[in-house]
Design a protein around this motif. Structure first.
Motif, short mmCIF file in Angstrom:
data_model
loop_
_atom_site.label_atom_id
_atom_site.label_comp_id
_atom_site.label_asym_id
_atom_site.label_seq_id
_atom_site.Cartn_x
_atom_site.Cartn_y
_atom_site.Cartn_z
N ARG B 184 0.69 -1.18 0.12
CA ARG B 184 -0.06 0.09 0.09
C ARG B 184 0.93 1.10 -0.10
NH1 ARG B 184 -4.83 -2.42 3.75
NH2 ARG B 184 -5.20 -3.92 1.92
N ILE B 187 1.67 2.14 -3.59
CA ILE B 187 0.24 2.68 -4.22
C ILE B 187 0.38 4.00 -3.80
CG2 ILE B 187 -2.18 2.78 -4.32
CD1 ILE B 187 -2.37 -0.46 -3.76
N LEU B 188 0.48 4.52 -2.46
CA LEU B 188 0.39 5.77 -2.06
C LEU B 188 1.71 6.51 -2.78
CD1 LEU B 188 -0.45 5.76 1.62
CD2 LEU B 188 -1.25 7.13 -0.27
N LEU B 191 0.81 7.82 -5.92
CA LEU B 191 -0.38 8.58 -5.88
C LEU B 191 0.11 9.94 -5.82
CD1 LEU B 191 -3.22 7.98 -6.37
CD2 LEU B 191 -3.46 8.19 -4.02
N ASP B 281 -5.09 14.25 -14.71
CA ASP B 281 -4.18 13.87 -13.61
C ASP B 281 -4.83 13.06 -12.50
OD1 ASP B 281 -3.44 16.73 -11.31
OD2 ASP B 281 -5.22 15.89 -12.60
N ILE B 282 -6.11 13.25 -12.61
CA ILE B 282 -6.99 12.20 -11.54
C ILE B 282 -7.00 10.88 -12.18
CG2 ILE B 282 -8.95 12.36 -10.09
CD1 ILE B 282 -9.25 15.11 -10.88
N LYS B 283 -6.41 10.10 -11.35
CA LYS B 283 -6.54 8.67 -11.82
C LYS B 283 -7.42 7.96 -11.53
CE LYS B 283 -2.11 8.41 -13.70
NZ LYS B 283 -2.00 9.89 -13.49
N ALA B 284 -7.78 6.98 -12.13
CA ALA B 284 -9.15 6.18 -11.89
C ALA B 284 -8.83 5.57 -10.42
CB ALA B 284 -9.36 4.91 -12.98
N ALA B 285 -9.97 5.34 -9.82
CA ALA B 285 -9.77 4.65 -8.22
C ALA B 285 -9.45 3.47 -8.29
CB ALA B 285 -11.26 4.73 -7.68
#
Lengths: 141, 285
Positions: B184, B187-188, B191, B281-285
């Motif tokens: 995780r 992942i962060l 992000l 730039d907002i990626k998909a969840a």
């Protein structure tokens, strides 16, 4: 799943615009500094609330935000406390408790869950900032 | 562990063609190497006349089990678990006798399994593990990584023993938790912008905290701005009837945006327009 996130985006926009309109409708004519600050605060709370309700109750952080806003007085004291705390402990680096205080509802989570919620929270905050920027741009020019 | 296994494989395929023919070995397309290693492991356990020393029962059982474990690893094909289990296999080959003699818990755990395998015979063992191997090879590579958790703790005991750590379920759970956390964190890191080059958990957490704070500050700033802008917009918005709360919600949004752009929006173009406005730039969840 881009469609899911788009729906969060649009839902947030609708809710936020609706609450902005409501705030505008019953605003007093006075332009004092205190009144301005109060309205700013309400707009900010409205933006957080619309994002949380757009996300829905399936996320822990949105549940925490909604709960805090519903109990408004408690929310105010919490906000004050957390801001002071953030200012004080800014130098401490990499403490997971700082993250716990930033992510709403993060106090009671284990670390795995906290990281999960943080990722979602960051995504939603970004969307929120983007949409608010768009509204400001299109309202100010 | 692998090179001797493959050598002995070719050797037995030549010497005992009636029991394990090459055709039978090659008839399985997926994970044939793993099944090969598995058979050789069980064969070496029974000690049928080739290079593995049958000086003591304990040693043969331990190599036996490591061989079967290596075989299952080859079938599963997980990159994460593969190296670890190979190390475990190497360890058993090197220090198997010492392990059995010194660590009582491991010998207790290893011996019954090995004896049961010997007692049941190589044929039964092969059939049992073949079904297991086929079940494993049916899943995808991603499934193999997750499968390593619900697998019996027999696999992790060897890893624990190699590191000199405890073999109880608590440390296994702790290990799984740590893996989850690091995953995780990755992942962060993806992000948060500029967080990929940062090394170290504390610094990464610091970056994340900074980023969240900057975003929250941006929200504050933008709501301040919106307050000013909203007051300018006030008469225009107030001119509209207040029926929008009952109406579908996109009406209100369309009004706020439509005020500026002087266009009419239905719901479809409205959503499209929003998507055009938002940067990607907002990626998909």
């Amino acid at each position: 799943m881009p469609s899911n996130h788009n729906s969060i985006k649009t839902r947030f926009t609708y809710r936020f615009a609706r609450s902005l309109k409501k705030l505008n409708k019953n605003r007093p004519a006075s332009q004092s500094m205190k009144e301005t600050y109060r309205r700013y605060h309400m707009i900010r709370v409205a933006s957080y609330a619309s994002m949380a309700s757009a996300v829905g109750p399936k996320r822990a952080w949105s549940r925490a935000v909604l709960w805090k806003i519903r109990n408004r007085t408690l929310h105010r004291t919490l906000m004050k406390k957390s801001r002071i705390h953030v200012l004080r402990t800014r130098k401490v680096s990499g403490n997971p408790n700082d993250l716990r205080k930033l992510v709403p509802g993060g106090e009671g989570m284990d670390f795995c869950r906290l990281l999960n919620e943080t990722a979602h929270y960051i995504k939603c905050l970004r969307t929120q900032v983007q949409i608010m920027k768009n509204i400001v741009d299109h309202c100010s020019n | 562990m692998d090179p001797p296994l493959t050598n002995s494989a070719s050797f037995t395929a030549g010497s005992n063609p009636e029991s394990y023919s090459l055709v039978e070995l090659l008839s399985f397309p997926m994970g044939s190497g793993g099944r090969l290693g598995l058979r050789m492991g069980s064969l070496s356990g029974t000690g049928e006349g080739f290079g593995v020393g049958d000086a003591s029962v304990e040693e043969s059982t331990v190599t036996d089990q490591s061989g079967s474990r290596g075989g299952r690893n080859g079938v599963g094909g997980g990159e994460s678990g593969g190296k670890r289990r190979m190390d475990a296999g190497n360890f058993h080959e090197d220090e198997s006798s010492k392990l059995v003699s010194t660590s009582s818990a491991n010998s207790d755990l290893n011996e019954p399994i090995g004896k049961r395998m010997k007692a049941s015979g190589s044929r039964d063992e092969n059939s049992v593990s073949k079904t297991k191997a086929e079940a494993n090879s049916g899943t995808s590579n991603k499934g193999a990584e997750e499968k390593s958790k619900p697998e019996p703790p027999k696999d992790y005991i060897h890893v624990r023993a190699r590191r000199g750590q405890a073999t109880d379920s608590h440390s296994l759970a702790e290990r799984a938790r740590r893996e989850k956390i690091s995953e995780r964190m990755k992942i962060l890191q993806d992000l948060v912008p500029g967080c990929n080059k940062v090394i170290g958990k504390a610094l990464v957490l610091d970056e994340i905290i900074n980023y969240i704070q900057s975003l929250q500050r941006q929200v504050e700033f933008l709501s301040m701005k919106l307050e000013a802008v909203n007051s300018r917009l006030n008469p225009a918005i107030e001119g509209f009837p207040s029926k929008e709360l009952a109406a579908p919600t996109f009406d209100a949004t369309g009004m706020i945006f439509g005020l500026q752009a002087q266009r009419e929006y239905s719901q479809g173009p409205q959503v499209e327009w929003l998507d055009m406005q938002l940067s990607s730039d907002i990626k998909a969840a």
